[in-house]
Write a protein that holds these residues in place. Structure first.
Motif, short mmCIF file in Angstrom:
data_model
loop_
_atom_site.label_atom_id
_atom_site.label_comp_id
_atom_site.label_asym_id
_atom_site.label_seq_id
_atom_site.Cartn_x
_atom_site.Cartn_y
_atom_site.Cartn_z
N SER A 87 0.85 -1.20 -0.03
CA SER A 87 0.13 0.12 -0.13
C SER A 87 0.77 1.20 -0.32
CB SER A 87 -0.77 -0.03 1.09
OG SER A 87 -1.86 -1.27 1.20
N LYS A 109 -3.42 4.72 -1.57
CA LYS A 109 -4.61 4.49 -0.70
C LYS A 109 -4.83 5.64 0.27
CE LYS A 109 -5.29 0.16 -2.04
NZ LYS A 109 -6.46 -0.29 -2.88
N SER A 127 -5.39 3.01 9.21
CA SER A 127 -6.57 3.06 8.68
C SER A 127 -6.13 2.30 7.11
CB SER A 127 -6.95 4.52 8.14
OG SER A 127 -7.63 5.16 9.32
N VAL A 128 -5.24 2.42 6.51
CA VAL A 128 -4.91 1.78 5.07
C VAL A 128 -4.76 0.50 5.41
CG1 VAL A 128 -3.32 2.03 3.29
CG2 VAL A 128 -4.16 4.05 4.01
N SER A 130 -6.01 -1.39 7.82
CA SER A 130 -7.32 -2.16 7.96
C SER A 130 -8.12 -2.14 6.64
CB SER A 130 -7.92 -1.71 9.04
OG SER A 130 -8.23 -0.03 8.81
N GLY A 131 -7.71 -1.61 5.33
CA GLY A 131 -8.32 -1.64 4.39
C GLY A 131 -9.03 -0.45 3.93
N LYS A 132 -8.96 0.36 4.73
CA LYS A 132 -9.55 1.72 4.18
C LYS A 132 -8.54 2.82 3.79
CE LYS A 132 -12.31 1.30 8.52
NZ LYS A 132 -12.58 1.68 10.01
N ASN A 133 -9.29 3.82 2.97
CA ASN A 133 -8.33 4.87 2.51
C ASN A 133 -8.26 6.10 3.41
OD1 ASN A 133 -8.33 3.46 -0.09
ND2 ASN A 133 -9.85 4.40 -1.00
N TYR A 134 -7.48 6.91 3.39
CA TYR A 134 -7.39 7.99 4.27
C TYR A 134 -6.65 9.19 3.50
CZ TYR A 134 -6.61 10.65 8.52
OH TYR A 134 -6.38 11.66 9.44
N GLN A 140 -10.61 15.97 2.12
CA GLN A 140 -11.58 14.83 1.97
C GLN A 140 -12.32 15.10 0.72
OE1 GLN A 140 -11.56 11.76 3.84
NE2 GLN A 140 -12.74 11.38 2.14
N THR A 144 -12.77 12.75 -2.70
CA THR A 144 -14.10 12.29 -3.16
C THR A 144 -14.41 12.74 -4.57
OG1 THR A 144 -14.90 12.34 -0.88
CG2 THR A 144 -16.61 12.15 -2.70
N THR A 210 -11.25 -0.67 -4.09
CA THR A 210 -12.17 -1.27 -3.23
C THR A 210 -13.67 -1.23 -3.47
OG1 THR A 210 -10.41 -0.48 -1.47
CG2 THR A 210 -12.27 -1.60 -0.81
#
Length: 212
Positions: A87, A109, A127-128, A130-134, A140, A144, A210
């Motif tokens: 990542s 990510k 966060s990254v 754990s599979g999330k984006n940050y 933010q 998006t 994801t």
């Protein structure tokens, strides 16, 4: 008597990529205070970073954008193709939406500003992993809006999810009640909108975003 078990965080192997040694030193000093963070290497350019990736077990890279001949965004794209299990979080001084957008499309990510407090960098890594984006709070909305997925219709996003699982056009058509030709057309439109050519790159993009 029941003993409550405590979960020990797994070690996260980090590579620091920045062309300024002092910046790397500062990052290392802050991150080494976290017991399960392990700085396995440092690199000041793309060549050294790729060389270390071939030798070391790396979970995550903190990547600067300005690296001289090959910038960090281009290098992130190479890592996404050659080392998809690693990542990348961009750690940059640039707040412009174009840099955030390009980083996301390259496979990053996360995107954190260099001026962010150490706690935010630590949160981004956790966060990254754990599979999330940050993304830094101020970025933010940009992140998006910059997501390439925003250019796809709901039907195209649905088909992209199926593509990511390796399903054939015939299988997708049967599931969605469409003709195979319609699915083929959607697939071509998805690749055109995302500026992707090959099937392998399309699957890789879906996994990186994801969408599953």
């Amino acid at each position: 008597m029941n003993m409550q078990q405590t979960t020990v965080p797994r070690v996260i192997n980090l590579l620091l990529v920045d062309d300024h040694p002092l910046v790397r030193d500062g990052l290392k000093a802050r991150l080494e205070t976290i017991s399960h963070f392990h700085i396995v290497g440092e690199a000041g350019n793309a060549e050294d970073a790729l060389s270390l990736a071939a030798k070391l077990k790396i979970d995550l890279i903190l990547m600067d954008i300005n690296l001289g001949n090959v910038n960090g965004i281009t290098l992130t794209s190479r890592f996404a193709k050659e080392y998809p299990s690693i990542s990348v979080i961009m750690l940059s001084m640039h707040e412009k939406a174009e840099y955030v957008s390009q980083s996301i499309q390259a496979g990053a990510k996360g995107y954190v500003l260099k001026g962010a407090p150490a706690e935010e960098i630590i949160t981004a890594i956790e966060s990254v992993m754990s599979g999330k984006n940050y993304f830094s709070s101020g970025l933010q909305n940009q992140a998006t809006a910059a997501s390439p997925l925003q250019t796809l219709t709901q039907r195209e996003q649905c088909i992209l999810k199926s593509i990511a699982t390796g399903k054939s056009n015939k299988h997708i058509a049967r599931e969605l009640g469409l003709s195979v030709r319609t699915v083929e057309t959607h697939r071509l439109n998805i690749k055109r909108k995302l500026h992707i050519e090959g099937q392998a790159d399309l699957i890789r993009f879906a996994l990186n975003q994801t969408v599953l």
